[in-house]
Scaffold this active site. Structure first.
Site, PDB file in Angstrom:
ATOM      1  N   ASP A   1      -8.594   3.658   0.978  1.00 16.57           N
ATOM      2  CA  ASP A   1      -7.104   4.631   1.990  1.00 16.57           C
ATOM      3  C   ASP A   1      -8.121   4.514   3.590  1.00 16.57           C
ATOM      4  O   ASP A   1      -8.390   5.716   3.539  1.00 16.57           O
ATOM      5  CB  ASP A   1      -6.283   5.098   1.837  1.00 16.57           C
ATOM      6  CG  ASP A   1      -5.374   6.360   2.642  1.00 16.57           C
ATOM      7  OD1 ASP A   1      -5.398   5.684   3.775  1.00 16.57           O
ATOM      8  OD2 ASP A   1      -4.463   6.472   1.945  1.00 16.57           O
TER       9      ASP A   1
ATOM     10  N   CYS B   1      -0.949   0.728   7.593  1.00 12.34           N
ATOM     11  CA  CYS B   1      -2.624   0.736   7.490  1.00 12.34           C
ATOM     12  C   CYS B   1      -2.724  -0.809   6.342  1.00 12.34           C
ATOM     13  O   CYS B   1      -3.073  -2.204   7.192  1.00 12.34           O
ATOM     14  CB  CYS B   1      -3.278   1.477   7.134  1.00 12.34           C
ATOM     15  SG  CYS B   1      -2.867   2.978   8.000  1.00 12.34           S
ATOM     16  N   ARG B   2      -3.344  -0.758   5.737  1.00 18.82           N
ATOM     17  CA  ARG B   2      -3.886  -2.095   4.267  1.00 18.82           C
ATOM     18  C   ARG B   2      -2.381  -2.714   4.738  1.00 18.82           C
ATOM     19  O   ARG B   2      -3.123  -3.758   4.637  1.00 18.82           O
ATOM     20  CB  ARG B   2      -4.045  -1.080   3.180  1.00 18.82           C
ATOM     21  CG  ARG B   2      -5.333  -0.029   3.814  1.00 18.82           C
ATOM     22  CD  ARG B   2      -5.663   0.643   2.141  1.00 18.82           C
ATOM     23  NE  ARG B   2      -4.136   0.790   1.731  1.00 18.82           N
ATOM     24  CZ  ARG B   2      -4.304   2.464   0.599  1.00 18.82           C
ATOM     25  NH1 ARG B   2      -5.326   2.060   0.215  1.00 18.82           N
ATOM     26  NH2 ARG B   2      -3.356   2.708   0.892  1.00 18.82           N
ATOM     27  N   SER B   3      -1.602  -2.964   4.156  1.00 20.07           N
ATOM     28  CA  SER B   3      -1.246  -3.471   3.113  1.00 20.07           C
ATOM     29  C   SER B   3      -0.130  -5.050   4.794  1.00 20.07           C
ATOM     30  O   SER B   3      -0.489  -5.897   4.857  1.00 20.07           O
ATOM     31  CB  SER B   3       0.579  -3.655   2.895  1.00 20.07           C
ATOM     32  OG  SER B   3       1.254  -2.519   3.180  1.00 20.07           O
TER      33      SER B   3
ATOM     34  N   ASN C   1       2.534   1.537   4.661  1.00 21.53           N
ATOM     35  CA  ASN C   1       3.205   0.139   5.201  1.00 21.53           C
ATOM     36  C   ASN C   1       2.685   0.079   6.430  1.00 21.53           C
ATOM     37  O   ASN C   1       2.924  -0.362   7.667  1.00 21.53           O
ATOM     38  CB  ASN C   1       4.172  -0.769   4.583  1.00 21.53           C
ATOM     39  CG  ASN C   1       4.380  -1.502   5.417  1.00 21.53           C
ATOM     40  OD1 ASN C   1       6.026  -1.450   4.938  1.00 21.53           O
ATOM     41  ND2 ASN C   1       3.472  -2.336   4.637  1.00 21.53           N
TER      42      ASN C   1
ATOM     43  N   CYS D   1       0.994  -1.479  -0.062  1.00 26.52           N
ATOM     44  CA  CYS D   1      -0.098  -0.262  -0.096  1.00 26.52           C
ATOM     45  C   CYS D   1       0.783   1.300   0.060  1.00 26.52           C
ATOM     46  O   CYS D   1       1.917   1.180  -0.107  1.00 26.52           O
ATOM     47  CB  CYS D   1      -0.891   0.043   0.753  1.00 26.52           C
ATOM     48  SG  CYS D   1      -0.295  -0.071   2.622  1.00 26.52           S
TER      49      CYS D   1
HETATM   50  P1  4NP Z   1      -1.302   2.673   4.540  1.00 24.31           P
HETATM   51  O1  4NP Z   1      -2.040   4.299   4.794  1.00 24.31           O
HETATM   52  O2  4NP Z   1      -1.110   3.394   2.456  1.00 24.31           O
HETATM   53  O3  4NP Z   1      -2.767   2.310   3.991  1.00 24.31           O
HETATM   54  O4  4NP Z   1       0.043   2.534   4.963  1.00 24.31           O
HETATM   55  C1  4NP Z   1      -1.167   5.326   4.557  1.00 24.31           C
HETATM   56  C2  4NP Z   1      -0.857   5.370   5.663  1.00 24.31           C
HETATM   57  C3  4NP Z   1      -0.271   6.950   6.322  1.00 24.31           C
HETATM   58  C4  4NP Z   1      -0.749   8.004   4.735  1.00 24.31           C
HETATM   59  C5  4NP Z   1      -1.210   7.819   3.960  1.00 24.31           C
HETATM   60  C6  4NP Z   1      -1.807   6.605   3.999  1.00 24.31           C
HETATM   61  N1  4NP Z   1       0.423   8.653   4.781  1.00 24.31           N
HETATM   62  O5  4NP Z   1       0.104   9.953   3.965  1.00 24.31           O
HETATM   63  O6  4NP Z   1       1.077   9.328   5.937  1.00 24.31           O
END
Ligand code: 4NP
Length: 168
Positions: free
Chosen positions: A139, A26-28, A24, A21
């Protein structure tokens, strides 16, 4: 769900799957832990090498987002990953590289070192059940609790379907 051409992987001793994602956190890492739970429940852990990574290094070295850890734990899933960025040798180490949304897929395709490597990239939404209202794992970072629950619901069905595509 469309049918995939994973036939050649079914004969491998070890299948490497990398979940990707943006951050790294939240989702992945949730996808990795959920897929790990699926293979453990089926007694098939030895056949899989699993990991997750982000297309950015914003959160490298951090543990997963506390909100995602709490929501996952409510489903009995512990997130123990240390965040890292996708690196060039991931395209050699892993057989399947699973992006969570269209932006992740676009970034992964730009990072792929060869046409053959790019063929390993698939979208998690390809493993949603037929008739799903979603075309990506959205997201949740700027969302409330329902955003995290939605991610876990989508990953839950997609991980089972991905496992079956890789094995059955
Ligand atoms: P992820 O979520 O891609 O599912 O890990 C996010 C984590 C951090 C951010 C955006 C999405 N960020 O902008 O810091």
């Amino acid at each position: 769900m469309e049918k995939h051409k994973f036939e050649e992987l079914k004969t491998k001793d070890k299948i490497g799957v990398l979940f990707v994602c943006l951050g790294n956190i939240c989702r992945s890492p949730a996808a990795e832990a959920m897929f790990r739970t699926v293979v453990e429940q089926r007694g098939d852990s030895a056949r899989f090498e699993l990991d997750s990574a982000g297309t950015t290094a914003y959160h490298s070295g951090q543990q997963p987002d506390k909100r995602m850890r709490v929501h996952a734990l409510q489903r009995g899933i512990r997130l123990e990953h240390v965040c890292r960025r996708v690196q060039a040798d991931d395209f050699e180490r892993f057989d399947v590289i699973v992006g969570m949304d269209a932006s992740n897929l676009q970034n992964l395709r730009q990072m792929a070192p060869s046409v053959e490597a790019a063929r390993k990239i698939v979208g998690m939404a390809e493993f949603f059940s037929a008739g799903s209202r979603y075309d990506c794992v959205p997201d949740p970072y700027y969302e409330g609790a329902e955003g995290f629950e939605l991610v876990l619901d989508l990953l839950d069905e997609a991980c089972v379907n991905l496992y079956e595509e890789l094995t059955v």
